[in-house]
Scaffold this active site. Structure first.
Site, PDB file in Angstrom:
ATOM      1  N   ALA A 252       0.846  -1.194   0.000  1.00  0.00           N
ATOM      2  CA  ALA A 252       0.000   0.000   0.000  1.00  0.00           C
ATOM      3  C   ALA A 252       0.878   1.239   0.000  1.00  0.00           C
ATOM      4  O   ALA A 252       1.947   1.252   0.618  1.00  0.00           O
ATOM      5  CB  ALA A 252      -0.892   0.022   1.231  1.00  0.00           C
ATOM      6  N   ASP A 253       0.389   2.247  -0.684  1.00  0.00           N
ATOM      7  CA  ASP A 253       1.030   3.569  -0.596  1.00  0.00           C
ATOM      8  C   ASP A 253       0.266   4.493   0.334  1.00  0.00           C
ATOM      9  O   ASP A 253       0.835   5.407   0.912  1.00  0.00           O
ATOM     10  CB  ASP A 253       1.164   4.185  -1.982  1.00  0.00           C
ATOM     11  CG  ASP A 253       2.258   3.458  -2.746  1.00  0.00           C
ATOM     12  OD1 ASP A 253       1.972   2.393  -3.305  1.00  0.00           O
ATOM     13  OD2 ASP A 253       3.412   3.927  -2.708  1.00  0.00           O
TER      14      ASP A 253
END
Ligand code: MRU
Length: 367
Positions: A252-253
């Site tokens: 995930a960013d």
């Protein structure tokens, strides 16, 4: 320059006063470490994706400031002036890439830390400088520890669904040693299962257009002798149907309060395909990738990269010259498609539980 699989694989090499990054634009052909002696150089390296992956971006941004401070940059006589200097450097470096929240969160924590220190009556500029460097250096060890915890929690959760035999996974982009201080997030789960003798195989997507899967993840998996198969992004649904994929694990960013998650472009379509095939879909995200201040995925800024990254490969034009290009670097997976859970260093949570769980941990003294 040096090459060869015998080298230990690290995205970031740091000792006090010195920072070097593995130039990921050159992988897998060359293993070349480049010095990063200033915040400006870190900004360029992050923007050009010499270093990439949300946690590694945060570490390089902050460590470059530690290197500047160790070299004596900034005001030396007055702690409040040093605070202003640090704030300005951080405000600049966070602009390198917009989607991953980790650097912004670490910068905010560092500013809060500095503000508290400046308020203490006996603070000196030199003492403040030392404590900022130590604070930043602590991030490396914390990231490695968080990744180990993510690996353990994620592996345990997946094994509850697969009580016997080896597990076959699918992953996307690169979330491993090359994207972190070490071990990795989604790839940390892969490593944990492999370490327990419970990984049958991991399928890694090529991850067009930047090929983080083919260039980086495949390289890491081969380096660590983890059984792996590379597939084109367009083969993912077929692999889910025909190759026995039992879980999809991605990084995930940025995770919004709702659990909606921005990650490498192509993640969303993997989640849609996983739902169709009844395969659990996991997001591995340290709490530093979570942004509870943002209500939902529509609020996450999505970086658009130059069209040339899609039309060209190492200078060779692969597309009809002049074609219009849309090249978003990330997409948002809605929380209801994250059916396995969000794996953090604190445990695995349903997307709807995440915000409260993280708030409880923060109140209990976690981050
Ligand atoms: O554009 P990148 O290579 O920085 O994108 C990386 C990803 O999307 C990763 O999945 C994410 O940053 C998590 S890395 C632990």
């Amino acid at each position: 320059m040096s090459s060869g699989a015998a080298m230990s694989l690290e995205a970031i090499r740091y000792r006090r006063g010195s920072l070097a990054i593995l130039n990921q634009l050159l992988l897998p052909e060359q293993l070349r470490y480049e010095p990063v002696a200033s915040v400006e150089r870190a900004w360029e390296a992050i923007r050009a994706m010499e270093v990439r992956g949300a946690p590694a971006i945060a570490l390089v941004g902050c460590l470059s400031l530690a290197v500047e401070l160790a070299a004596g940059a900034g005001p030396t006589g007055d702690a409040a002036e040093l605070e202003t200097f640090v704030g300005e450097r951080l405000r600049f470096v966070v602009t390198a890439r917009p989607t991953a929240v980790n650097l912004g969160r670490e910068a905010q924590r560092l500013r809060d830390f500095v503000r508290r220190r400046v308020r203490s009556p006996d603070v000196t500029a030199q003492g403040l400088r030392e404590s900022i460097i130590e604070h930043i250096e602590g991030l490396l060890e914390k990231d490695r520890g968080d990744n180990r915890s993510i690996g353990a929690h994620g592996a345990r959760h997946i094994l509850q669904r697969v009580p016997e035999g080896g597990v076959t996974l699918l992953t996307h982009c690169n979330t491993g040693t090359l994207a972190t201080a070490g071990y990795g997030t989604a790839l940390g789960i892969v490593r944990a299962l492999h370490g327990q003798g419970r990984l049958a195989r991991v399928f890694c997507t090529e991850t067009r257009p930047y090929n983080q899967g083919g260039r980086l993840t495949a390289f890491e998996l081969l380096h660590d002798r983890i059984p792996a198969t590379l597939i084109a992004d367009s083969a993912a649904a077929a692999a889910m149907r025909d190759r026995g994929i039992q879980a999809v694990v991605v990084g995930a960013d940025r995770v919004a309060a709702s659990g909606d998650t921005a990650n490498k472009i192509g993640t969303y379509q993997l989640a849609v395909a996983a739902r169709h095939h009844g395969i659990p879909f996991y997001v591995a995200a340290p709490s530093s990738s979570c942004d509870p201040a943002l209500p939902g995925g529509a609020d996450i800024p999505i970086e658009e990269r130059p069209g040339k990254e899609l039309t060209h490969l190492q200078g060779l034009c692969l597309a009809a010259p002049g074609i219009d290009v849309w090249n978003p670097a990330f997409d948002v997976t809605p929380h209801d498609l994250i059916t396995g859970g969000i794996v953090t260093e604190f445990g695995v949570f349903a997307p709807g539980e995440l915000r409260e769980a993280l708030a409880e941990r923060a109140a209990a003294g976690g981050q």
